[in-house]
Design a protein around this motif. Structure first.
Motif, mmCIF file in Angstrom:
data_model
loop_
_atom_site.group_PDB
_atom_site.id
_atom_site.type_symbol
_atom_site.label_atom_id
_atom_site.label_comp_id
_atom_site.label_asym_id
_atom_site.label_seq_id
_atom_site.Cartn_x
_atom_site.Cartn_y
_atom_site.Cartn_z
ATOM 1 N N SER A 1 1.611 6.965 -6.756
ATOM 2 C CA SER A 1 0.338 7.611 -7.025
ATOM 3 C C SER A 1 0.852 9.175 -7.123
ATOM 4 N N PHE A 2 2.175 9.652 -6.662
ATOM 5 C CA PHE A 2 2.493 10.820 -6.522
ATOM 6 C C PHE A 2 3.412 11.008 -7.693
ATOM 7 N N ILE B 1 0.670 4.030 -2.823
ATOM 8 C CA ILE B 1 0.489 5.540 -2.608
ATOM 9 C C ILE B 1 1.794 6.384 -3.307
ATOM 10 N N ALA B 2 3.062 5.742 -2.857
ATOM 11 C CA ALA B 2 4.299 6.584 -3.214
ATOM 12 C C ALA B 2 4.332 6.799 -4.874
ATOM 13 N N ASN C 1 0.957 -1.352 0.133
ATOM 14 C CA ASN C 1 -0.004 -0.011 -0.086
ATOM 15 C C ASN C 1 0.875 1.273 -0.080
ATOM 16 N N GLU C 2 1.824 1.292 0.793
ATOM 17 C CA GLU C 2 2.764 2.560 0.938
ATOM 18 C C GLU C 2 3.555 2.746 -0.476
ATOM 19 N N MET D 1 -6.070 6.363 -9.211
ATOM 20 C CA MET D 1 -5.491 7.040 -7.724
ATOM 21 C C MET D 1 -4.471 7.879 -8.247
ATOM 22 N N ASP D 2 -4.637 9.217 -7.941
ATOM 23 C CA ASP D 2 -3.940 10.073 -8.346
ATOM 24 C C ASP D 2 -3.156 11.055 -6.922
ATOM 25 N N LYS D 3 -1.904 10.735 -6.655
ATOM 26 C CA LYS D 3 -1.468 11.559 -5.576
ATOM 27 C C LYS D 3 -2.283 11.265 -4.182
ATOM 28 N N ASN D 4 -2.478 9.959 -3.998
ATOM 29 C CA ASN D 4 -3.303 9.245 -2.916
ATOM 30 C C ASN D 4 -4.621 9.834 -2.695
ATOM 31 N N THR D 5 -5.197 10.278 -3.841
ATOM 32 C CA THR D 5 -6.596 10.507 -4.039
ATOM 33 C C THR D 5 -7.326 9.774 -4.808
ATOM 34 N N ILE D 6 -8.521 8.997 -4.367
ATOM 35 C CA ILE D 6 -8.975 8.051 -5.097
ATOM 36 C C ILE D 6 -10.346 8.533 -5.623
#
Length: 138
Positions: free
Chosen positions: A11-12, A8-9, A4-5, A66-71
């Protein structure tokens, strides 16, 4: 295996599209995006891999972006993908964004509910073409 980490990374750096890897319509949509993503921005993960690797914890009938941790899900995800493709797709995204999300999601849900019946289903997840393999998350 992606965590998950790590997702998320990533996705940035790259917007990530999570899609149903057994769905013909979803596969065609991913092929459409791959061919038009001139800057190779997008990364892709099948819903089946995301569930197997505990990246998401529930099955869904929706594309997920997912884009910059936004779903983003359903019609919001589709509009965001069009926006990122740029050019005329950016304009199409802008025009379609005037439709209220709840109305757009009703149409999205209807198509999602019938996608296997209308477009078919693979027995197992698709294998991406060699040229695009590095853009898919295992």
């Amino acid at each position: 295996m992606m965590t998950n980490e790590a997702l998320i990374a990533l996705s940035f750096q790259h917007p990530i599209i999570i899609f149903d890897g057994e769905c013909h319509l979803c596969d065609r949509t991913v092929q459409f995006v791959l061919k038009r993503d001139k800057k190779a921005d997008f990364r892709f993960c099948t819903l089946q891999n995301a569930i197997k690797n505990n990246l998401i914890h529930t099955e869904t009938d929706s594309v997920i972006m997912m884009d910059k941790n936004t779903i983003y899900i359903k019609s919001k995800a589709a509009l965001k993908i069009l926006f990122y493709l740029g050019g005329m797709y950016h304009i199409i995204s802008f025009v379609l964004s005037v439709i209220p999300t709840n109305m757009a999601d009703v149409v999205y849900d209807f198509i999602a509910k019938n996608r296997y019946k209308w477009f078919g289903k693979y027995d197992e997840c698709i294998i991406p073409e060699k040229a695009w393999k590095d853009r898919f998350i295992d």
